[in-house]
Write a protein that holds these residues in place. Structure first.
Motif, PDB file in Angstrom:
ATOM      1  N   LYS A 110       0.854  -1.184   0.000  1.00 37.87           N
ATOM      2  CA  LYS A 110       0.000   0.000   0.000  1.00 37.87           C
ATOM      3  C   LYS A 110       0.894   1.240   0.000  1.00 37.87           C
ATOM      4  O   LYS A 110       1.934   1.276   0.661  1.00 37.87           O
ATOM      5  CB  LYS A 110      -0.911   0.020   1.227  1.00 37.87           C
ATOM      6  N   ILE A 111       0.488   2.270  -0.736  1.00 36.52           N
ATOM      7  CA  ILE A 111       1.268   3.502  -0.836  1.00 36.52           C
ATOM      8  C   ILE A 111       0.621   4.561   0.048  1.00 36.52           C
ATOM      9  O   ILE A 111      -0.556   4.889  -0.127  1.00 36.52           O
ATOM     10  CB  ILE A 111       1.331   3.993  -2.294  1.00 36.52           C
ATOM     11  N   LEU A 112       1.373   5.103   0.993  1.00 36.03           N
ATOM     12  CA  LEU A 112       0.825   6.042   1.964  1.00 36.03           C
ATOM     13  C   LEU A 112       0.879   7.477   1.444  1.00 36.03           C
ATOM     14  O   LEU A 112       1.938   7.947   1.010  1.00 36.03           O
ATOM     15  CB  LEU A 112       1.595   5.959   3.284  1.00 36.03           C
ATOM     16  N   HIS A 139       2.001  13.679  -1.673  1.00 33.17           N
ATOM     17  CA  HIS A 139       3.376  13.787  -2.153  1.00 33.17           C
ATOM     18  C   HIS A 139       3.423  14.236  -3.614  1.00 33.17           C
ATOM     19  O   HIS A 139       4.204  15.125  -3.983  1.00 33.17           O
ATOM     20  CB  HIS A 139       4.089  12.437  -2.011  1.00 33.17           C
ATOM     21  N   PHE A 140       2.581  13.628  -4.444  1.00 35.26           N
ATOM     22  CA  PHE A 140       2.627  13.959  -5.867  1.00 35.26           C
ATOM     23  C   PHE A 140       2.146  15.390  -6.102  1.00 35.26           C
ATOM     24  O   PHE A 140       2.688  16.106  -6.954  1.00 35.26           O
ATOM     25  CB  PHE A 140       1.783  12.972  -6.677  1.00 35.26           C
ATOM     26  N   VAL A 169       9.126  14.250  13.242  1.00 40.71           N
ATOM     27  CA  VAL A 169       8.226  13.511  12.357  1.00 40.71           C
ATOM     28  C   VAL A 169       8.806  13.492  10.950  1.00 40.71           C
ATOM     29  O   VAL A 169       9.436  14.450  10.508  1.00 40.71           O
ATOM     30  CB  VAL A 169       6.803  14.129  12.336  1.00 40.71           C
ATOM     31  N   SER A 170       8.590  12.369  10.258  1.00 41.95           N
ATOM     32  CA  SER A 170       9.002  12.256   8.856  1.00 41.95           C
ATOM     33  C   SER A 170       8.335  11.037   8.248  1.00 41.95           C
ATOM     34  O   SER A 170       7.736  10.215   8.961  1.00 41.95           O
ATOM     35  CB  SER A 170      10.528  12.133   8.730  1.00 41.95           C
ATOM     36  N   THR A 171       8.461  10.892   6.940  1.00 43.48           N
ATOM     37  CA  THR A 171       7.865   9.757   6.240  1.00 43.48           C
ATOM     38  C   THR A 171       8.365   8.432   6.797  1.00 43.48           C
ATOM     39  O   THR A 171       7.581   7.505   7.020  1.00 43.48           O
ATOM     40  CB  THR A 171       8.187   9.844   4.736  1.00 43.48           C
ATOM     41  N   PHE A 224      -1.281   2.395  10.148  1.00 46.35           N
ATOM     42  CA  PHE A 224      -1.627   0.989   9.954  1.00 46.35           C
ATOM     43  C   PHE A 224      -3.036   0.798   9.397  1.00 46.35           C
ATOM     44  O   PHE A 224      -3.420  -0.326   9.070  1.00 46.35           O
ATOM     45  CB  PHE A 224      -1.446   0.219  11.262  1.00 46.35           C
ATOM     46  N   SER A 225      -3.790   1.887   9.269  1.00 45.46           N
ATOM     47  CA  SER A 225      -5.118   1.780   8.652  1.00 45.46           C
ATOM     48  C   SER A 225      -5.014   1.493   7.162  1.00 45.46           C
ATOM     49  O   SER A 225      -6.000   1.113   6.526  1.00 45.46           O
ATOM     50  CB  SER A 225      -5.913   3.073   8.873  1.00 45.46           C
ATOM     51  N   PHE A 226      -3.804   1.676   6.583  1.00 43.48           N
ATOM     52  CA  PHE A 226      -3.616   1.388   5.163  1.00 43.48           C
ATOM     53  C   PHE A 226      -3.549  -0.111   4.894  1.00 43.48           C
ATOM     54  O   PHE A 226      -3.609  -0.539   3.746  1.00 43.48           O
ATOM     55  CB  PHE A 226      -2.333   2.058   4.655  1.00 43.48           C
TER      56      PHE A 226
END
Length: 283
Positions: A40-42, A47-48, A244-246, A280-282
């Motif tokens: 899954k992509i978060l 980001h795009f 915080v970070s990706t 974690f919902s992804f």
């Protein structure tokens, strides 16, 4: 390993980017790093969209739409078999055989590539016990609100921290003998004092995607948050600090230089738990 280069999937032996590419000769380009978990992509759209806005700002042609790149990203993840990892996207102004500082002619095609990479290792104990920061002067340019590939000052800051036993650099600028915190080599910062949260305002720093999500979490939890210029001394005398970070998500800080904090603090822990639910919902 496969890559996505200018609209095609290519194997490692077939990756060809000219040495005259302006990304190599001028660091004339943009990038994004996006977390993946179980394929899954978060926060892909966030980001795009940031890359699109910066491409417009710098007049770099981004020839693909969000849906096209997202579909390509899923295919790339599948081809490389990397479920938990990082997507790296880079856009440059293309190849300029004359290496002219001026922009090349409009007809010059830009270069876009994407990599699906294994996740960088982070000790799980860091999220429980916190990490150490080392202060470092912010040596960067005046375009920090854009995620450009001109990252040498960030590299210097991160390497200084790693080489001296730290996890990340806490960068600061100085103005009229007043030192104020900006961000990290690849992180944004929050501090807590007397139950109130503070974070450096978006003033020539990167508007981090994780920072945006955490800001909403803080408001949702009912805490007071001030986005403003925050002095380095305020961070050193804070009750709690977190970054915080990706990749680091919400990471407690147990020390800045020789100043120590209880980590994770009560508020940090609540913010961390709330972010983990979203993360974690992804799944």
């Amino acid at each position: 390993m496969w890559a996505f280069l200018d609209g095609e999937f290519v194997e490692e032996k077939d990756r060809h980017i000219k040495l005259e590419n302006r990304g190599l000769t001028f660091a004339d380009g943009l990038f994004e790093v996006i977390r993946t978990i179980e394929s899954k992509i978060l926060f892909f759209e966030d980001h795009f969209s940031r890359m699109q806005k910066s491409a417009i700002h710098f007049d770099i042609d981004l020839p693909y739409c969000s849906e096209y790149i997202k579909n390509a990203a899923h295919e790339l993840i599948k081809k490389n078999g990397i479920e938990d990892g990082e997507l790296y996207l880079e856009l440059t102004r293309g190849t300029d055989l004359h290496r002219d500082h001026r922009y090349p002619p409009k007809r010059t095609p830009s270069t876009f590539f994407m990599l699906a990479l294994p996740l960088r290792h982070i000790d799980r104990e860091n999220w429980k016990k916190g990490v150490k920061l080392l202060t470092y002067p912010d040596l960067r340019h005046k375009l920090c609100e854009h995620k450009t590939i001109n990252l040498l000052p960030n590299v210097l800051a991160k390497n200084y921290a790693y080489s001296n036993g730290g996890y990340e650099a806490l960068m600061y600028r100085e103005e009229r003998n007043y030192r104020y915190v900006t961000e990290g080599g690849s992180s944004n910062y929050f501090m807590v004092k007397d139950g109130v949260l503070h974070t450096p305002e978006i003033d020539n720093i990167l508007p981090g995607i994780t920072r945006e999500k955490v800001t909403k979490i803080i408001h949702g939890l009912g805490y007071e948050l001030h986005e403003r210029r925050v002095g380095l001394e305020e961070f050193l005398t804070a009750d709690e600090v977190f970054l915080v970070s990706t990749v680091s998500r919400v990471m407690p800080v147990h020390s800045i230089d020789d100043v120590h904090f209880d980590a994770p603090g009560t508020i940090t822990l609540k913010v961390q738990e709330a972010y983990e639910k979203i993360f974690f919902s992804f799944l």
